[in-house]
Scaffold this active site. Sequence first.
Site, PDB file in Angstrom:
ATOM      1  CB  CYS A 153      52.071 -26.346  83.432  1.00 18.59           C
ATOM      2  SG  CYS A 153      51.293 -24.999  84.283  1.00 18.59           S
ATOM      3  CG  HIS A 191      44.242 -28.009  81.660  1.00 12.59           C
ATOM      4  ND1 HIS A 191      45.087 -28.829  82.352  1.00 12.59           N
ATOM      5  CD2 HIS A 191      44.888 -26.833  81.530  1.00 12.59           C
ATOM      6  CE1 HIS A 191      46.212 -28.180  82.606  1.00 12.59           C
ATOM      7  NE2 HIS A 191      46.116 -26.962  82.127  1.00 12.59           N
ATOM      8  CD  GLU A 201      36.097 -10.275  68.099  1.00  9.55           C
ATOM      9  OE1 GLU A 201      37.180 -10.920  68.182  1.00  9.55           O
ATOM     10  OE2 GLU A 201      36.075  -9.059  67.811  1.00  9.55           O
ATOM     11  CD  GLU A 231      49.838 -32.921  82.882  1.00  6.07           C
ATOM     12  OE1 GLU A 231      48.956 -33.437  82.209  1.00  6.07           O
ATOM     13  OE2 GLU A 231      51.019 -33.290  82.838  1.00  6.07           O
TER      14      GLU A 231
END
Length: 751
Positions: A640, A691, A16, A662
Site C-alpha cells: 500500500c 483514497h 456512528e 502506492e
Amino acid sequence: MKTSVAGFPRIGRNRELKFASEKYFRGEITEKELQETAKAQREFGFKAQKDAGISLIPVNDFSFYDNVLDTAFLFNVVPARYKELGLSPLDTYFAAARGYQGEKGNVKALAMKKWFNTNYHYIVPEFEDETVISLSGTKPVDELSEAKALGIDAKVQITGPFTFLKLLRFTGSKRAADIREALSNEYIKLISEISAAGGTFLQLDEPWLVKDLSNEDIELFKSIYHKILSDKKGLKILLQTYFGDIRDAFNTVTSLNLDAIGLDFVEGRKTLELIKTNGFPEDKILVAGIVNGKNIWKNDYSKSKAVLDELKTIVPEENLYIGTSCSLLHVPYTLKSETKLKEEYKAHFAFAEEKLKELKDLSSLSDEIVSANKELFAGRPDVFDAEVQGRVSSIKEEDYTRLPVFEERMAIQNDILKLPPFPTTTIGSFPQTDDVRKNRRAFKNGEISEAQYVEFNKGKIKECIELQEKLGLDVLVHGEYERNDMVEYFGEHLSGYLFTEKAWVLSYGTRCVKPPIIWGDVSRKTPITVEWSKYAQSLTDKPVKGMLTGPVTILNWSFPREDISIKESILQIALAIRDEVLDLEANGIGIIQIDEAALREKLPLRKSDWYSEYLDFAIPAFRLVHSGVKPRTQIHTHMCYSEFTDIIPAIDSMDADVITFEASRSDLTILDSLKENNFKTQVGPGVYDIHSPRVPSTEELVGQLTKIRTKTEDKKLWVNPDCGLKTRGTEETVKSLANLVEAAKIIRQQG
Ligand code: GLN
Ligand code: ZN
C-alpha cells in the site's frame, strides 16, 4: 494507585462517527448534525472512563480525521492551497485530509503514512517556507470544557512538539531547527490557554522517542522541552511515550522538569531494565503502561504484578500510576457487542472498555483477582493442531526459493501472456456498492441461500469483467465482491481463526477494519477463492488475476497470538496460502497476486532490529507461498505505501514477478531508489490516489507516467491505480479507469 488512559477510541461503538462523517461528505447532513454526533461519541468515551474510575481521562484524543492533522491545524501548519479554497474551517480540514474537487477548486489530499508500527494512518502535515506557526484553534480547550461540564477533570492530550516536528514534511528550504523556537512558543501559549481554562494536566505524546535517536535528535528534543517546561503555568505535564522503550533518551527525559512520564512496558522490551539501571526521579509520576493498547488478550495479572512489585521498590506508590501501553484507539470498543463468540473464548479477551476495568483491577490487586486471572492462563481450548505443527517443522530450506530465476521466468511469461507494453491493471477490488454489502449481509444472517448469494456475486463478477473489457484494461480482476475485508475474509476461511461482529478498529480517516483473531494453529481446509477466480476467467480471453492476501499481511492485520511467536504464526499462514496458490494455478489461473499491503507494519521501529527481528523470517515466508508455482505463472504482489526505500533489497527478494504500490500521494523518489538498487522486479507505481474521490484527468496521468518513465525501464512498467477500488463510488471509478487506459495508450503511441 491511580490510573491513566493514553487515548480512547472515537469512531463510536457502532461506528456512528464514521457514518455521520460520510453522510456529511455526501452533503446529506449539516455540519451541526455532524458536530452533534461527534459530541455524543466524546461523551460516551468520557462517561465510560469516568464510570470505570479512571483518574486521568484524556480529551482532544478525539478527531474527525486524524490527530496529527488536528495538531497541524491547531498551529496553523496548513498549506496555502487548502486555505485558498475559501472553504469553512471544517471543510478546509477535510480538503487537506481527503482532497477537494468542486466549485472552489481541485487539490489533492496531503500524504498519508502508517502511524509507527500500527495499522492506523496519520496525515503528513506539510510545512511551507511561508507557513507562520501560530496557535489558531481552540479544539483542546473546547473539549476540556466539554469534559468539565460532565464533571471530569480531564487531561488534555496532544501530539508532542518533538514528534510533530519529526513527522512534518518540509516542502521549502526550512527545516526543524528553523522552526523549533516558534513552535515551542506556540506550545507555551497552548499551556497558558489550557491553564486559563482550568486544566490541570497536559499529555504530550512523544512516540518518536522510541526510535533510534541521533545526538541531533536529542538536542532538538532537549531544547524544545527546556523552553516549554520553563513556565508550566501550574499545569502538570505528562510526557507520554509508546510503541517501545526510550533507551536513547531515558536519562534526558528523566532529567527534564516534567511532572509525569508515561512508559510502555508491553512493547518496550527494555523499559523495566532502564528504570532498574538508572533509577526514576522521586518527584515524578511514572505512568506504567502495562495494559496492552494494541492487542485484545486479557492482561496476565501475575506477570503485571511482578512488574509492579519491582517498580514499587523504586517508585513511591503515590507516584506510580497504571496506564495503557498506548492509546486504546488500536483496539475495538467492547466485548459486549460480541454476541456470537463463545463465552469460553470471550473470557480471554479485553477490548477498550474491558481494559478500563483491567486498569482499575491492577491499581488495587487482590489475591482473589490474581488467582481468578491465573486460571485463564493455564490453557485455552482448541488451540493446537499437530498436523499444522508437523508441516511447519518439516519446511525445507529449498522450499523458500522459486526457480528458475526472475529473468528466465520473465521471458517465459512474456511469451505466454503477450501483454502490450505498459500493461494496465487494477489492484483487485471494485466498488463495494450497497447491493454488494447487502448480499453479503443477507447471506451471513441466513436470509438468503448460498446459491442465491453465489448467483448475485457471479452477476457482479460478470458486470465487472464486462466493464474492464469495455474499458480496455489488459489484466483483469474479479472484483473481490465476496470480501468484506482482505484479511477478515481469509480469516473466516482458515481454521484457527475467530472473527467478531463489531470489533472495528480505525485504520484511517473514517475507515475501520475488523481484524480477525488468531486463536489457534492456522490451516486451510478447502480452497477459498478458486471458484470465484475460475468463474471470472471463464468469461474472458484476457488474463484474470487470482487475488490472495499474503501471510505477513494476514498476520499483521489480525490480532496475533501471544503464546507463540509471530514467526511461527506467519509460517502456518504461509503454508495455508501456498495451498491456495497451487490450487489457483491448477485451475487455470495464470497470474496470481499475493497482496502484502501491510508488510511494513511490524517492522521494528529501531533499524537495528529490522532484519533479525522481522525481515529475516517475513520475506522468506512470502517466498514460501509462491515457490511452488510453474515458471509460466506470474506472481504479483502489492504494497500500500511506497515507504520501502530503506528495505528495497528485502522487497526485491520477495522474488515476485511484478509489484504494484502506492506512489501517487508521495513524490517519486522511491523510483530513483529502485534504480540505484538495481531492483529487478517489474513495477506498477500507482498513478492515482484511490483514497480520494477525485478523478484524475488523462493529461495528469500522462504527466505522471512521463515522469515515472524517466525513472524506470519501459519494459518493466505497469500502469495501475494506487490500491483497490472498494471504497470508491462506481462513477468516479469508471471515469478514472477510462482516463488511465487512455493515458497508457497515449504513452504507447509515444513509443
Ligand atoms: N487486493 C486488495 C484490494 O484491491 C488490496 C487492498 C490493499 O492493498 N489494501 O482491495
Ligand atoms: Zn493497497
